[in-house]
Design a protein around this motif. Structure first.
Motif, PDB file in Angstrom:
ATOM      1  N   VAL A  26       1.410 -59.733  -1.047  1.00  0.00           N
ATOM      2  CA  VAL A  26       2.213 -58.545  -0.746  1.00  0.00           C
ATOM      3  C   VAL A  26       3.652 -58.936  -0.417  1.00  0.00           C
ATOM      4  O   VAL A  26       4.611 -58.343  -0.915  1.00  0.00           O
ATOM      5  CB  VAL A  26       1.593 -57.759   0.425  1.00  0.00           C
ATOM      6  N   VAL A  30       6.896 -57.687  -2.608  1.00  0.00           N
ATOM      7  CA  VAL A  30       8.019 -56.932  -2.071  1.00  0.00           C
ATOM      8  C   VAL A  30       9.330 -57.671  -2.298  1.00  0.00           C
ATOM      9  O   VAL A  30      10.376 -57.074  -2.538  1.00  0.00           O
ATOM     10  CB  VAL A  30       7.792 -56.632  -0.575  1.00  0.00           C
ATOM     11  N   GLY A 253      -6.113 -45.573   2.277  1.00  0.00           N
ATOM     12  CA  GLY A 253      -5.130 -45.298   1.232  1.00  0.00           C
ATOM     13  C   GLY A 253      -4.843 -43.807   1.149  1.00  0.00           C
ATOM     14  O   GLY A 253      -3.700 -43.387   0.980  1.00  0.00           O
ATOM     15  N   GLY A 254      -5.905 -43.016   1.285  1.00  0.00           N
ATOM     16  CA  GLY A 254      -5.759 -41.566   1.196  1.00  0.00           C
ATOM     17  C   GLY A 254      -4.878 -40.991   2.285  1.00  0.00           C
ATOM     18  O   GLY A 254      -4.272 -39.930   2.108  1.00  0.00           O
ATOM     19  N   VAL A 256      -2.023 -41.932   3.146  1.00  0.00           N
ATOM     20  CA  VAL A 256      -0.632 -41.834   2.702  1.00  0.00           C
ATOM     21  C   VAL A 256      -0.373 -40.442   2.112  1.00  0.00           C
ATOM     22  O   VAL A 256       0.638 -39.798   2.394  1.00  0.00           O
ATOM     23  CB  VAL A 256      -0.298 -42.921   1.648  1.00  0.00           C
ATOM     24  N   VAL A 257      -1.336 -39.971   1.307  1.00  0.00           N
ATOM     25  CA  VAL A 257      -1.207 -38.653   0.685  1.00  0.00           C
ATOM     26  C   VAL A 257      -1.424 -37.538   1.694  1.00  0.00           C
ATOM     27  O   VAL A 257      -0.625 -36.600   1.809  1.00  0.00           O
ATOM     28  CB  VAL A 257      -2.238 -38.529  -0.467  1.00  0.00           C
ATOM     29  N   THR A 260       1.245 -36.971   4.272  1.00  0.00           N
ATOM     30  CA  THR A 260       2.408 -36.306   3.687  1.00  0.00           C
ATOM     31  C   THR A 260       2.183 -34.793   3.611  1.00  0.00           C
ATOM     32  O   THR A 260       3.068 -34.004   3.956  1.00  0.00           O
ATOM     33  CB  THR A 260       2.674 -36.832   2.258  1.00  0.00           C
ATOM     34  N   ILE A 271       4.618 -45.953   5.882  1.00  0.00           N
ATOM     35  CA  ILE A 271       4.569 -46.759   4.658  1.00  0.00           C
ATOM     36  C   ILE A 271       5.426 -46.114   3.572  1.00  0.00           C
ATOM     37  O   ILE A 271       6.235 -46.786   2.921  1.00  0.00           O
ATOM     38  CB  ILE A 271       3.113 -46.917   4.170  1.00  0.00           C
ATOM     39  N   VAL A 275       8.672 -48.113   1.974  1.00  0.00           N
ATOM     40  CA  VAL A 275       8.778 -48.496   0.565  1.00  0.00           C
ATOM     41  C   VAL A 275      10.092 -47.974   0.011  1.00  0.00           C
ATOM     42  O   VAL A 275      10.776 -48.644  -0.748  1.00  0.00           O
ATOM     43  CB  VAL A 275       7.579 -47.958  -0.252  1.00  0.00           C
ATOM     44  N   ARG A 278      12.844 -50.272   1.058  1.00  0.00           N
ATOM     45  CA  ARG A 278      12.629 -51.687   0.719  1.00  0.00           C
ATOM     46  C   ARG A 278      12.535 -52.519   1.989  1.00  0.00           C
ATOM     47  O   ARG A 278      13.120 -53.592   2.077  1.00  0.00           O
ATOM     48  CB  ARG A 278      13.776 -52.244  -0.118  1.00  0.00           C
ATOM     49  N   ILE A 283       6.578 -53.006   5.585  1.00  0.00           N
ATOM     50  CA  ILE A 283       5.496 -52.896   4.598  1.00  0.00           C
ATOM     51  C   ILE A 283       4.479 -54.008   4.815  1.00  0.00           C
ATOM     52  O   ILE A 283       3.268 -53.770   4.820  1.00  0.00           O
ATOM     53  CB  ILE A 283       6.044 -52.968   3.163  1.00  0.00           C
ATOM     54  N   THR A 287       0.690 -53.414   5.847  1.00  0.00           N
ATOM     55  CA  THR A 287      -0.377 -53.928   4.990  1.00  0.00           C
ATOM     56  C   THR A 287      -1.267 -54.888   5.766  1.00  0.00           C
ATOM     57  O   THR A 287      -2.489 -54.879   5.597  1.00  0.00           O
ATOM     58  CB  THR A 287       0.224 -54.657   3.774  1.00  0.00           C
ATOM     59  N   THR A 290      -3.508 -52.693   7.925  1.00  0.00           N
ATOM     60  CA  THR A 290      -4.484 -51.996   7.079  1.00  0.00           C
ATOM     61  C   THR A 290      -5.509 -52.980   6.533  1.00  0.00           C
ATOM     62  O   THR A 290      -6.719 -52.732   6.589  1.00  0.00           O
ATOM     63  CB  THR A 290      -3.773 -51.312   5.895  1.00  0.00           C
ATOM     64  N   GLY A 291      -5.005 -54.118   6.001  1.00  0.00           N
ATOM     65  CA  GLY A 291      -5.899 -55.127   5.442  1.00  0.00           C
ATOM     66  C   GLY A 291      -6.849 -55.676   6.494  1.00  0.00           C
ATOM     67  O   GLY A 291      -8.033 -55.867   6.226  1.00  0.00           O
TER      68      GLY A 291
ATOM     69  N   LEU B 105      -8.906 -55.615  -0.126  1.00  0.00           N
ATOM     70  CA  LEU B 105      -8.231 -55.400   1.158  1.00  0.00           C
ATOM     71  C   LEU B 105      -6.966 -54.559   1.000  1.00  0.00           C
ATOM     72  O   LEU B 105      -6.355 -54.166   1.981  1.00  0.00           O
ATOM     73  CB  LEU B 105      -7.868 -56.748   1.786  1.00  0.00           C
ATOM     74  N   PRO B 107      -5.493 -51.118  -0.286  1.00  0.00           N
ATOM     75  CA  PRO B 107      -5.827 -49.796  -0.808  1.00  0.00           C
ATOM     76  C   PRO B 107      -5.023 -49.481  -2.082  1.00  0.00           C
ATOM     77  O   PRO B 107      -3.853 -49.864  -2.183  1.00  0.00           O
ATOM     78  CB  PRO B 107      -5.421 -48.851   0.322  1.00  0.00           C
ATOM     79  N   VAL B 109      -3.635 -46.869  -3.298  1.00  0.00           N
ATOM     80  CA  VAL B 109      -2.400 -46.091  -3.190  1.00  0.00           C
ATOM     81  C   VAL B 109      -1.249 -46.979  -2.721  1.00  0.00           C
ATOM     82  O   VAL B 109      -0.117 -46.864  -3.205  1.00  0.00           O
ATOM     83  CB  VAL B 109      -2.598 -44.908  -2.231  1.00  0.00           C
ATOM     84  N   LEU B 110      -1.561 -47.921  -1.816  1.00  0.00           N
ATOM     85  CA  LEU B 110      -0.536 -48.838  -1.316  1.00  0.00           C
ATOM     86  C   LEU B 110      -0.054 -49.752  -2.443  1.00  0.00           C
ATOM     87  O   LEU B 110       1.152 -49.958  -2.626  1.00  0.00           O
ATOM     88  CB  LEU B 110      -1.131 -49.658  -0.170  1.00  0.00           C
ATOM     89  N   LEU B 117       7.555 -49.121  -7.158  1.00  0.00           N
ATOM     90  CA  LEU B 117       8.911 -49.299  -6.649  1.00  0.00           C
ATOM     91  C   LEU B 117       9.496 -50.660  -6.968  1.00  0.00           C
ATOM     92  O   LEU B 117      10.707 -50.835  -6.988  1.00  0.00           O
ATOM     93  CB  LEU B 117       8.938 -49.035  -5.154  1.00  0.00           C
TER      94      LEU B 117
END
Lengths: 313, 261
Positions: A26, A30, A253-254, A256-257, A260, A271, A275, A278, A283, A287, A290-291, B105, B107, B109-110, B117
Motif C-alpha cells: 500500500v 500510494v 470496505g462497504g 466507505v460507501v 458517504t 479514507i 485519497v 494524496r 491512507i 489501511t 483496517t488490515g 486484508l 478491502p 473498495v479501498l 487515483l
C-alpha cells in the motif's frame, strides 16, 4: 497445551507477516500516485520553491524505502506519523475509528445472528417452502450493492414512512446523536452479507446432514432441533466461520460507501478525503488499522476451524 | 427447460442494456423538462438538470455491462490458468496462496480508490485493473480447489510422466474438466464486477458526468429524491435486477447444486 500454543503462535506470526507485506504494498502504491501531499496542501499557484520547501518539511524528499522503514518502526508504539496537514495520524484515526467499529461491529453481529437463524430455519426442512423462500431471498440479497440497498431503504423507511433519520448528526463527543441513526446504515451494510452467509451455512448444513453419524442420530429418534444443534451445526461451523470472516472485509470496505451516503462520521469518510489529498500517512494508517482488524478476525476464524476440527478428530 | 428459464431474465436484461442506447427517445444530456419534474412529459420524469430519466436509464447500462464482462473474462481466464498451475506445481501454489491471503486484508473498495487515483487518466482501464487485481486472488482459490483432485488423479500423472509440457497439461488435461467450475466462476465474477463498477460510479471515480450511468444517476439525483423518486428508484432497480438475474444464471451453472462456492 504446548502444541496448541505453538499452533497459536504460528497462526499469529503468519497473519502479522502478511500484514507487513500488505502495508509495504500500500505504501508503495500510494508513492506512485502522480500528485503528492505537498502539492495538494500548498496554496494553488505557489512557486516551485514553495512546493519543494513543503516537500522537505513533510520529508517527501527522502527515498521511499527510508520513509517506509521510519514509518514501520513507529507503528508498534502507536505512532502512525503525521498527516499532510500536520495532525498526528493516530489522532485522526482514533477520533473516527470507534464510530466505524460500532457501525461495522453491529452489522457483523446482525450478519452472524441473522444468517445462523435463517440458515438453520432453511435446513430443518430441506426443500420445503420456507427453505426455498429463504434460499431465494438470500441469493437476491447477496447480489445487491450496498448503495442500492441504502437508497431504497432511505426512500422507503426515512422519507416516505418517516420512521428513521436519513442522515447522521453527531453529538459533542463525536458519536452519532441518536441510536436510531445507526439502524439504516447497519441494515444497508448487512443485507448482502446476511444473504452471503446464509447461503454458505445452508450449503454446509446440507453437507453435514449427509454424514452417517447424523443418520444414526436421526434413527435413534432424537428431536430435529437436538440433531441440528448437537450433531450438524458443530460440523458446519468451520465453513461458516470462514465465510463470516471474509464478510468483515466487505463490511469494512462497504463503510466507505455507506458513511458517504448517511454522512456518518467514521473512517470511511476519512479514507475518501485522504485519497483525494494524496495523504500517504493517513491512507497507510487507515489501511494498517483496517488490515489489522481483518487479520484479527481471520485469526479468530482460523482458531474456530482449528478448534472444531481438533474436537472432531 | 427449467435451466433455460433461469437464464432468461439475465439474457433479457443484458439484451436491453446493450440495445438501450439506441432505443432512448431523447438525448442523454439535453434538458427536456424542469429539474426533478414528476413523471408527465417524460415517462419517468426529469433528473437534476431536467434531462429525461428514461433515456438516461436506457443509455446507462451498456458501459456498466461491457466493462463488467471484460473484468469477469480477464479474472476467470487468469484465475483458471493460475489455479491449474497451482494444482500442478505445489511451490507456485504456496506463493499464490500467500498472495491471496495478503490480498484479503485489503478491502476491495479501498484497493479501488488507490488504483483509480494512482492512475487519474486511466478511467475505465484503471477500474478494470483494480477489479482484476482484487478479484483474481479469490477466483484462483476456487479453481485450484477444484483442480487439485484432478491433478492428483492417475491420468494427469500419466500424461505428465509421458513427458507432456506443463502448458499442455493445463489447457488440454486440466481445464477441460473444469468447464462447469469456470463457467460458474465467470458468472460470480460478473456479479462482483458489476458491484465494483457500480460502486466506482457511485463514488464518482469511474465515469464522469454528464455520462449516463446507473450508479452515477443514483448519486446525482439523491438530493431530489422526494420531488422525483423515479430518478433514483429506476436506476436502483436496474442495477438490482441485473445483478440478481446474473447471480441466478451463475447458480444454474454451478458444478454441484446445493453447495456454495
Amino acid at each position: 497445551m504446548a502444541r496448541q500454543l505453538t499452533l497459536l503462535a504460528g497462526l499469529l506470526a503468519r497473519r502479522a507477516a502478511l500484514l507487513v507485506v500488505l502495508l509495504a504494498v500500500v505504501f508503495a502504491a500510494v508513492e506512485f500516485l502522480p500528485g503528492d501531499a505537498a502539492r495538494s496542501t500548498v496554496d494553488r499557484g505557489s512557486s516551485a520553491e514553495a512546493v519543494a520547501q513543503r516537500q522537505a518539511e513533510l520529508g517527501l524528499d527522502r527515498p521511499v524505502a527510508v520513509r517506509f522503514a521510519h514509518w514501520m518502526t513507529g507503528v508498534p508504539t502507536g505512532d502512525l506519523g503525521r498527516s499532510a496537514r500536520g495532525e498526528p495520524v493516530a489522532d485522526i484515526i482514533g477520533a473516527h475509528l470507534p464510530n466505524t467499529l460500532l457501525l461495522g461491529g453491529l452489522a457483523f453481529a446482525l450478519t452472524v445472528c441473522a444468517s445462523l437463524a435463517l440458515g438453520c430455519a432453511a435446513a430443518l426442512r430441506p426443500g420445503g417452502l420456507r427453505d426455498r423462500t429463504i434460499s431465494t431471498t438470500a441469493t437476491v440479497a447477496l447480489a445487491l450493492p450496498e448503495f442500492v440497498v441504502a437508497s431504497v431503504l432511505v426512500l422507503v423507511l426515512a422519507l416516505w414512512a418517516d420512521l428513521l433519520p436519513a442522515v447522521t448528526t453527531t453529538d459533542d463527543d463525536g458519536w452519532p446523536a441518536s441510536p436510531t441513526m445507526l439502524v439504516l446504515p447497519v441494515l444497508a451494510l448487512a443485507v448482502a452479507q446476511v444473504g452471503w452467509n446464509t447461503r454458505i451455512l445452508r450449503a454446509a448444513l446440507a453437507d453435514e446432514y449427509a454424514a452417517p453419524h447424523v443418520d444414526a442420530a436421526i434413527c435413534d429418534g432424537l428431536s430435529p432441533w437436538r440433531v441440528l444443534t448437537r450433531h450438524v451445526l458443530p460440523g458446519a461451523l468451520p465453513s461458516f466461520a470462514a465465510g463470516a470472516a471474509t464478510s468483515v472485509g466487505m463490511l469494512l470496505g462497504g463503510t466507505v460507501v455507506i458513511e458517504t451516503i448517511f454522512n456518518y462520521p467514521g473512517i470511511g469518510t476519512v479514507i475518501a478525503g485522504a485519497v483525494h489529498d494524496r495523504d500517504t500517512p493517513v491512507i497507510a494508517g487507515a489501511t494498517a488499522v483496517t488490515g489489522a482488524a481483518i487479520a484479527g478476525v481471520l485469526l479468530l476464524s482460523d482458531l474456530v476451524r482449528a478448534w472444531a476440527t481438533g474436537r472432531r478428530a | 427447460m427449467r435451466r433455460a428459464a433461469r437464464f432468461a431474465p439475465a439474457l433479457i436484461l443484458v439484451g436491453l442494456a446493450l440495445t438501450g442506447p439506441y432505443l432512448a427517445p431523447h438525448s442523454i444530456d439535453a434538458p427536456v423538462t424542469m429539474p426533478y419534474d414528476a413523471p408527465g412529459t417524460a415517462p419517468l420524469g426529469g433528473d437534476q438538470l431536467g434531462r429525461d430519466v428514461l433515456s438516461r436509464l436506457l443509455a446507462g447500462g451498456q458501459e456498466l455491462l461491457l466493462t463488467s464482462v471484460v473484468i469477469a473474462l480477464v479474472v476467470t481466464v487468469v484465475a483458471a490458468f493460475l489455479g491449474a498451475l497451482a494444482a500442478l506445481r505445489p511451490t507456485v501454489g504456496r506463493i499464490i496462496d500467500r498472495a491471496a491471503d495478503t490480498a484479503m486484508l485489503l478491502p476491495t473498495v479501498l484497493a479501488l480508490l488507490l488504483v483509480a487515483l494512482s492512475w487519474p487518466g486511466g478511467g475505465r482501464y484503471a477500474l478494470i485493473a483494480a477489479a482484476v487485481v482484487t478479484g483474481v486472488p479469490y477466483a484462483v482459490r476456487v479453481v485450484s480447489g477444484a483442480a487439485a483432485p484432478i491433478a492428483a488423479s492417475g491420468y494427469v500423472e500419466a500424461a505428465a510422466a509421458g513427458g507432456e509440457h506443463l502448458w499442455h497439461l493445463i489447457w488440454r488435461e486440466l481445464l477441460p474438466n473444469l468447464r462447469a467450475t469456470c463457467l460458474n466462476l465467470f458468472g460470480l465474477r460478473f456479479v462482483a464486477a458489476v458491484y465494483i463498477v457500480a460502486t466506482a460510479g457511485f463514488l464518482e471515480i469511474g465515469p464522469q458526468p454528464p455520462e449516463a450511468n446507473w450508479a452515477l444517476m443514483i448519486r446525482e439525483n439523491g438530493a431530489g429524491i422526494l420531488l422525483n423518486p423515479w430518478a433514483v428508484i429506476a436506476p436502483s432497480l436496474a442495477i438490482g435486477a441485473l445483478t440478481v438475474a446474473v447471480q441466478f444464471a451463475a447458480d444454474a451453472l454451478a458444478p454441484r447444486p446445493g453447495r456454495a462456492t
